[in-house]
Design an enzyme around this catalytic site. Structure first.
Site, PDB file in Angstrom:
ATOM      1  N   HIS A 115       0.889  -1.409   0.135  1.00 52.03           N
ATOM      2  CA  HIS A 115       0.107   0.239  -0.158  1.00 52.03           C
ATOM      3  C   HIS A 115       0.853   1.176   0.032  1.00 52.03           C
ATOM      4  O   HIS A 115       0.374   2.375  -0.304  1.00 52.03           O
ATOM      5  CB  HIS A 115      -1.013  -0.077   1.395  1.00 52.03           C
ATOM      6  N   HIS A 180       4.573   9.131  12.653  1.00 49.66           N
ATOM      7  CA  HIS A 180       3.774   8.051  13.337  1.00 49.66           C
ATOM      8  C   HIS A 180       4.591   6.811  13.611  1.00 49.66           C
ATOM      9  O   HIS A 180       5.817   6.782  13.153  1.00 49.66           O
ATOM     10  CB  HIS A 180       2.604   7.761  11.999  1.00 49.66           C
TER      11      HIS A 180
END
Length: 316
Positions: A115, A180
């Site tokens: 992804h 993140h």
């Protein structure tokens, strides 16, 4: 010929974990704006710099950078599976030029991506039917082989010199980041089976892939609920990163002066993905004016993402 840079975060949890309607609406509007402007720009070539999450590259052999002459998306989470529209001749030409400039990077004749590559193409073109693509992998998870900031900038500048002789209108995409720290395992993991899974190349079963999806979804919901040991998103770090990319040579100098430790300490272990933006942005000439056509940012813990978009345009 004209060039443009698009920095865009990705998240495997987009469309899976629920977020507040205003948050989702704002993100969809920003992505739609990026898509409309990319369509209007009409790129004839796409240079896509992105990481992998132990779906195509493993610790048994982890290059800092790799260019693919072919690439196949595994179709993880909600992204499409299938072949990317790779310009194999241009990929070989770029690899050759980089070698001639003493920049040694790996070449894959059958690159497998996830992804990290596919989502940006999906968001912009609806799938993998895109203009010709040059896919460039950047290791952002496996120490000690994560490339340093100065080397990322140098690679981008070398790509820019290659593009100086490329007549096609080119879009450079950096897919990843910003701050993140999702539950991506490392070789320090106490479970030997986990260490083996991220070392030895293997194809997960559908059941294993679904179990991973559920674990990541749960991690995002826990982070949003404030019930997680994961490092929280750092909007201030993300702002400084985006400022550096838009502020020309001085801004890039400031980013490259950051320590590698500070990236993980302030942005999280996976903030190294933001280096994909640095590579792609550095391919734009520093002596030509830039237009910032889009800048958008949201901290979305449900997606475990400091989600940013930035579109810079440059013409001859």
């Amino acid at each position: 010929m004209e060039r443009a840079f698009l920095g865009i975060s990705h998240s495997p949890l987009m469309g899976l974990n629920p977020v507040a309607p205003p948050v989702e609406q704002a993100l969809k509007a920003a992505i739609a704006s990026a898509r409309d402007q990319v369509v209007a720009f009409a790129p004839e070539l796409v240079v896509l710099v992105a990481p992998d999450h132990y779906n195509g590259f493993f610790n048994e052999l982890m290059p800092p950078f790799c260019i693919g002459t072919q690439a196949r998306s595994v179709g993880d989470y909600l992204t499409p599976a299938g072949d990317l529209h790779v310009d194999a001749d241009a990929a070989v030409a770029l690899a050759t030029r980089l070698m001639d400039e003493d920049f040694d990077l790996a070449v894959s004749r059958r690159m497998q991506v996830d992804h990290g590559f596919a989502q940006s193409l999906q968001l912009l073109w609806g799938g993998l039917d895109t203009p010709p693509v040059l896919p460039i992998f950047l290791n952002a998870v496996a120490q000690p082989g994560i490339p340093r900031l100065r080397r990322c900038r140098a690679l981008g500048e070398a790509i820019g010199r290659f593009l100086d002789k490329e007549p096609r209108r080119t879009l450079l995409i950096g897919s990843g980041g910003l701050s993140h720290e999702p539950p991506v395992p490392t070789l320090s993991h106490p479970d030997a089976a986990v260490r083996e899974r991220i070392t030895h190349r293997s194809e997960p079963t559908p059941e294993e892939r679904e179990a991973k999806t559920q674990r990541v979804m749960a991690a995002g919901l826990a982070l949003a609920a404030g019930d997680s040991a994961m490092k929280p998103i750092n909007p201030e770090w993300d702002r400084r990163w985006m400022d550096g990319l838009v502020d020309g040579s001085a801004g890039l100098d400031a980013l490259c002066a950051m320590s590698e430790d500070s990236i993980e300490r302030e942005g999280g272990l996976s903030a190294h993905e933001s280096k994909s933006w640095l590579v792609a942005r550095s391919a734009l000439a520093v002596d030509r004016p830039l237009t910032c056509a889009l800048r958008h940012y949201q901290a979305i813990p449900e997606y475990i993402a400091g989600f940013g978009l930035m579109l810079l345009k440059q013409s001859n």
